[in-house]
Motif scaffolding. Sequence first.
Motif, short mmCIF file in Angstrom:
data_model
loop_
_atom_site.label_atom_id
_atom_site.label_comp_id
_atom_site.label_asym_id
_atom_site.label_seq_id
_atom_site.Cartn_x
_atom_site.Cartn_y
_atom_site.Cartn_z
N THR A 302 28.01 3.15 -24.32
CA THR A 302 27.13 1.99 -24.57
C THR A 302 27.20 1.59 -26.04
O THR A 302 27.29 0.41 -26.37
CB THR A 302 25.65 2.29 -24.21
OG1 THR A 302 25.16 3.35 -25.03
CG2 THR A 302 25.45 2.64 -22.76
N ILE A 305 30.24 -0.35 -27.13
CA ILE A 305 30.24 -1.79 -26.76
C ILE A 305 29.52 -2.61 -27.82
O ILE A 305 29.99 -3.65 -28.24
CB ILE A 305 29.62 -1.96 -25.35
CG1 ILE A 305 30.59 -1.39 -24.31
CG2 ILE A 305 29.30 -3.43 -25.05
CD1 ILE A 305 30.01 -1.13 -22.96
N THR A 308 31.16 -3.48 -31.49
CA THR A 308 32.21 -4.49 -31.64
C THR A 308 31.61 -5.87 -31.91
O THR A 308 32.32 -6.83 -32.16
CB THR A 308 33.07 -4.58 -30.36
OG1 THR A 308 32.21 -4.90 -29.27
CG2 THR A 308 33.80 -3.29 -30.08
N GLN A 309 30.28 -5.98 -31.80
CA GLN A 309 29.63 -7.28 -32.00
C GLN A 309 28.79 -7.28 -33.28
O GLN A 309 28.20 -6.25 -33.62
CB GLN A 309 28.72 -7.59 -30.80
CG GLN A 309 29.51 -7.75 -29.50
CD GLN A 309 28.64 -7.51 -28.28
OE1 GLN A 309 27.53 -7.98 -28.22
NE2 GLN A 309 29.16 -6.75 -27.34
N CYS A 315 23.66 -3.61 -24.98
CA CYS A 315 24.78 -3.37 -24.06
C CYS A 315 24.31 -3.74 -22.65
O CYS A 315 23.26 -3.28 -22.21
CB CYS A 315 25.15 -1.89 -24.12
SG CYS A 315 26.33 -1.40 -22.87
N ALA A 319 28.78 -4.68 -18.70
CA ALA A 319 29.75 -4.29 -19.75
C ALA A 319 30.01 -2.78 -19.67
O ALA A 319 31.14 -2.33 -19.84
CB ALA A 319 29.22 -4.66 -21.12
N LEU A 320 28.95 -2.04 -19.40
CA LEU A 320 29.12 -0.58 -19.31
C LEU A 320 29.96 -0.22 -18.09
O LEU A 320 30.85 0.64 -18.16
CB LEU A 320 27.73 0.09 -19.26
CG LEU A 320 27.74 1.61 -19.25
CD1 LEU A 320 28.45 2.19 -20.47
CD2 LEU A 320 26.31 2.15 -19.20
N GLN A 322 32.21 -2.04 -16.75
CA GLN A 322 33.60 -2.39 -17.05
C GLN A 322 34.24 -1.33 -17.92
O GLN A 322 35.35 -0.88 -17.67
CB GLN A 322 33.66 -3.74 -17.77
CG GLN A 322 35.10 -4.12 -18.11
CD GLN A 322 35.17 -5.32 -19.04
OE1 GLN A 322 34.23 -5.61 -19.75
NE2 GLN A 322 36.28 -6.01 -19.00
N SER A 323 33.50 -0.92 -18.94
CA SER A 323 34.06 0.05 -19.87
C SER A 323 34.36 1.37 -19.15
O SER A 323 35.40 1.98 -19.36
CB SER A 323 33.07 0.25 -21.02
OG SER A 323 33.21 1.50 -21.57
N SER A 333 30.92 -10.44 -20.69
CA SER A 333 29.97 -11.24 -21.46
C SER A 333 30.49 -12.67 -21.57
O SER A 333 31.70 -12.91 -21.53
CB SER A 333 29.76 -10.65 -22.85
OG SER A 333 30.91 -10.84 -23.61
N SER A 336 32.89 -13.01 -24.50
CA SER A 336 34.31 -12.67 -24.33
C SER A 336 35.00 -13.67 -23.41
O SER A 336 36.21 -13.89 -23.51
CB SER A 336 34.50 -11.22 -23.87
OG SER A 336 33.73 -10.95 -22.76
#
Length: 490
Positions: A302, A305, A308-309, A315, A319-320, A322-323, A333, A336
């Motif tokens: 988490t 993620i 990077t922003q 998070c 997104a989690l 996906q990661s 998101s 992205s």
Amino acid sequence: MIAQQYLDKWTNLHVLAIGEAMLDCYLEGTSNRLCREAPVPIVDINSLKDVPGGAANTAANIARLGASVSFLSVIGTDLEGDRLKRTLQERGISTHNLIASTQRQTLLKQRISSDSQLLLRCDRGSTENIDPQIENQLIENLNRLYPTCDATVISDYGGGILTPRIIQTIAQLQTQYPRTIVVDSKQLKNFQFVNITAIKPNYQQAIQLLEISALKGKERIQQIVDWGAKLLDLINTQLAAVTLDAEGAIIFERNNPPYIIPSHPTSNSQATGAGDTFVSGLTLALAAGAAGKLAASIASATAAIVVTQPGTTTCSLSALHQSLSGNQKLVVSRESLVTSIQEHRNWKHKIVFTNGCFDLLHLGHVTYLKQAKQLGDILIVGVNSDESIRQLKGANRPVNCLSDRLAILSALESVDYVIPFAESTPSELIKIIRPDIYVKGGDYTPEMLPEVPLIEELGGEVKILPYVSNISTTAIVNRIYQTFSKLPSI
Ligand SMILES: Nc1ncnc2c1ncn2[C@@H]1O[C@H](COP(=O)(O)OP(=O)(O)OP(=O)(O)O)[C@@H](O)[C@H]1O
Ligand SMILES: O=P(O)(O)OC[C@@H](O)[C@H]1O[C@@H](O)[C@@H](O)[C@@H](O)[C@@H]1O
């Protein structure tokens, strides 16, 4: 896959978050000249963004990771307090348990940047201990909410909320109603009698507790590996996750060797609040039943993620997912999505967009997605969230949950990107994607599609593809029901 089971479990959990609520305000502008009074830049501000900060960021992370959250804190009766409440409400977090005190100023962390370079942070707000009357109200809220929650996360920034009486109340409640309780605190020693499940000190906090001197960079890893286990006894806890910013985290559990979770270092110097995200992920994973190392690995994913922003951010559950799934086609998101679309526009790609539920993927879906892809270079598929399908098709649908539907669609060669959406129509996605071609299956006519005027306004074309007759998810569900309800149960 093991990790993802816990994500599904924690969406049913209710977490109590307590600590200092802050208003993070980002003022962004450009600067072309120096000030006459002093050699400092003049920044022409062109955007102002309010974001929940401190413990409010922890609450926002818990909510964005898909669990329910009750947030306990104290703010002032000022404009900043109202702005902070608005940021929480916009994120679906109730502000009913935020106590507004006439005696206090809401904590404000104002950051001023010029051309993305942070120049200054200005802080304001009350940090002295809350007064006894406010303390009583907070204790009342704690007594009411603690037994109803599955877990508690404490984000103690030393700003006067976690007073000795509040900590004592939590300790008593924890004895009476044992829960997963995770503490991120600038004054961890105050919690040694609370019977907490886990602590999350960062490097500074850990060396202070261990009374050892500060080292730099990677040297810190061996130092914490050597000394960190002592934290378990110092604070009387089962698990200690020491976070070392760019160097990741080290996990200590009783009777186990230290476990190092490396990070993918990022140079984003403006990321803040990764610790809040980490502690949110850790609390949820532990409360969902994950063992220590796995819970900390999920927490670390988490944090990876959000770093990077820029700025204080959260998070999302998708997104989690996906990661953890490593699915390259899943766009989690809207930010992205914007980046990917821009790249394809630069390459002059023709973008085709369609959307739907894609529950129990069947021949009709596969045929039409293949044909859709042939109309352009890139096929993007908007996928309805579980909740939006329930609203469209009834409480028994979907059969397959969102993460499964996304993974199945991503496995198709014809599909380049999948992006989930929770709104009743894909209009917001369409505004970002501005597709050259918008495609639907032949069970629709253009008159049935509310998106058509928008597509045309944006210069796109609508195409209805031939319907593959007698095949639909509803027909499959009915066939299964009719066939199997007649068979004797096994
Ligand atoms: N520069 C970075 N590169 C990669 N990962 C990072 C970086 N900074 C933080 N992280 C990730 O975030 C986790 C928590 O970060 P950190 O140790 O900075 O916590 P913190 O000091 O409590 O953070 P904050 O005060 O910003 O909330 C780390 O364990 C790591 O996984
Ligand atoms: O503890 P001090 O520095 O006074 O205030 C907290 C800030 O440094 C930031 O902390 C981060 O973790 C985040 O919680 C962010 O929202 C917050 O503004």
